[in-house]
Design a protein around this motif. Sequence first.
Motif, short mmCIF file in Angstrom:
data_model
loop_
_atom_site.label_atom_id
_atom_site.label_comp_id
_atom_site.label_asym_id
_atom_site.label_seq_id
_atom_site.Cartn_x
_atom_site.Cartn_y
_atom_site.Cartn_z
N GLN A 1 -3.29 17.65 6.15
CA GLN A 1 -4.44 17.31 6.94
C GLN A 1 -4.82 18.57 7.59
O GLN A 1 -4.34 19.24 7.80
N PRO A 2 -6.23 18.54 7.82
CA PRO A 2 -6.68 17.04 8.69
C PRO A 2 -7.71 16.94 7.62
O PRO A 2 -8.69 15.85 7.75
N ALA A 3 -7.16 16.86 6.03
CA ALA A 3 -8.26 15.76 5.65
C ALA A 3 -8.02 14.34 5.09
O ALA A 3 -6.78 13.84 5.46
N PRO A 4 -9.17 14.08 4.89
CA PRO A 4 -9.06 12.72 4.68
C PRO A 4 -8.48 12.38 3.37
O PRO A 4 -8.05 12.74 2.53
N VAL A 5 -7.15 11.21 3.64
CA VAL A 5 -6.73 10.15 2.55
C VAL A 5 -7.42 9.31 2.19
O VAL A 5 -7.95 8.29 2.68
N VAL A 6 -7.51 8.61 0.87
CA VAL A 6 -7.46 7.44 0.40
C VAL A 6 -6.26 7.58 -0.56
O VAL A 6 -5.85 7.71 -1.05
N VAL A 7 -5.46 6.15 -0.39
CA VAL A 7 -4.44 5.11 -0.46
C VAL A 7 -5.19 4.86 -1.48
O VAL A 7 -5.77 3.78 -1.14
N CYS B 1 -0.26 7.77 11.15
CA CYS B 1 -0.97 8.40 10.94
C CYS B 1 -2.45 8.69 12.08
O CYS B 1 -2.95 9.04 12.61
N GLY B 2 -2.16 7.47 13.38
CA GLY B 2 -3.31 6.92 14.08
C GLY B 2 -3.59 8.17 14.86
O GLY B 2 -4.72 8.05 15.09
N ASP B 3 -2.27 8.95 15.21
CA ASP B 3 -3.01 10.19 16.53
C ASP B 3 -3.12 11.06 15.60
O ASP B 3 -2.95 12.80 16.06
N LEU B 4 -3.27 11.63 14.45
CA LEU B 4 -3.35 12.33 13.38
C LEU B 4 -4.98 12.98 13.57
O LEU B 4 -5.32 13.96 13.54
N ASN B 5 -5.82 11.43 14.11
CA ASN B 5 -7.31 11.37 13.87
C ASN B 5 -7.56 12.06 12.43
O ASN B 5 -8.38 12.97 12.09
N VAL B 6 -6.98 11.50 12.01
CA VAL B 6 -7.29 11.66 9.85
C VAL B 6 -8.28 10.44 9.59
O VAL B 6 -7.52 9.21 9.25
N LEU B 7 -9.36 10.66 8.95
CA LEU B 7 -10.00 9.32 7.79
C LEU B 7 -8.70 8.80 7.14
O LEU B 7 -8.13 9.75 6.18
N PHE B 8 -8.47 7.65 6.85
CA PHE B 8 -7.51 6.73 6.35
C PHE B 8 -8.42 5.88 5.64
O PHE B 8 -8.72 5.27 6.42
N SER B 9 -8.49 6.08 3.89
CA SER B 9 -8.55 4.62 3.64
C SER B 9 -7.71 4.19 2.59
O SER B 9 -6.68 4.78 2.10
N ALA B 10 -8.05 2.77 2.16
CA ALA B 10 -7.17 2.34 0.83
C ALA B 10 -7.60 2.16 0.01
O ALA B 10 -9.65 1.17 0.23
N GLY C 1 -7.40 4.25 17.26
CA GLY C 1 -6.95 5.19 16.27
C GLY C 1 -8.40 5.67 15.26
O GLY C 1 -9.04 4.34 15.68
N PRO C 2 -8.78 6.58 14.46
CA PRO C 2 -9.41 6.08 13.59
C PRO C 2 -9.47 4.32 13.01
O PRO C 2 -7.96 4.04 12.33
N GLY C 3 -10.22 3.95 12.24
CA GLY C 3 -10.04 2.73 11.71
C GLY C 3 -9.75 2.68 10.15
O GLY C 3 -9.57 3.59 10.21
N LEU C 4 -8.78 1.59 9.67
CA LEU C 4 -8.56 1.68 8.15
C LEU C 4 -9.55 1.19 7.42
O LEU C 4 -10.26 -0.15 7.34
N VAL C 5 -10.72 2.05 6.25
CA VAL C 5 -11.69 1.21 5.71
C VAL C 5 -11.33 0.88 4.23
O VAL C 5 -10.66 2.03 3.19
N CYS D 1 -16.08 11.73 2.00
CA CYS D 1 -16.95 12.82 1.67
C CYS D 1 -17.99 13.30 2.68
O CYS D 1 -17.76 13.90 4.02
N GLY D 2 -18.85 11.45 2.57
CA GLY D 2 -19.94 11.57 3.32
C GLY D 2 -19.40 11.80 4.90
O GLY D 2 -20.38 12.04 5.55
N ALA D 3 -18.24 11.03 4.96
CA ALA D 3 -18.30 11.05 6.71
C ALA D 3 -17.63 12.37 7.54
O ALA D 3 -17.46 12.16 8.53
N ALA D 4 -16.52 12.84 6.52
CA ALA D 4 -16.41 13.90 6.68
C ALA D 4 -17.28 15.25 6.95
O ALA D 4 -16.93 16.19 8.17
N ALA D 5 -17.90 14.84 6.17
CA ALA D 5 -19.83 16.27 6.98
C ALA D 5 -20.12 16.03 7.79
O ALA D 5 -20.14 15.62 8.81
#
Length: 116
Positions: free
Chosen positions: A39-45, A67-76, A95-99, A112-116
């Motif tokens: 964290q705080p790196a975004p995550v893709v599973v 991981c909802g309380d970590l405010n990390v972008l999380f995608s699957a 928290g941040p939604g799951l994309v 990457c675009g969302a984190a920029a």
Amino acid sequence: MLSHRREHDVLVLTVHEDPGIGGRAELAENITDFVRAFQPAPVVVVTDDAAATPATASAVLRAHRRCGDLNVLFSAVTHSASVRRLLEDNADSRGPGLVVHGRADVAVDTVCGAAA
């Protein structure tokens, strides 16, 4: 069962095998540990085709909730339409939604675009 790499400052975790009902908690914990460590790196599973099962979806959803309380972008990512529906229909809305994506390259580019 789980591998990781960094791609454009995104943590990409890949689930290679179905954890089965008994392995869901361990897989969720492993995903959560990686997310916290990077964290705080975004995550893709990414779920490989061999791991595209309801048990894997359950583990990913559990990790996302933890991981909802970590405010990390999380995608699957999964090619399986039925697993994508499971993920989308059961994602925690706090928290941040799951994309959910069908392709890993699109997921990484989007994050990457969302984190920029």
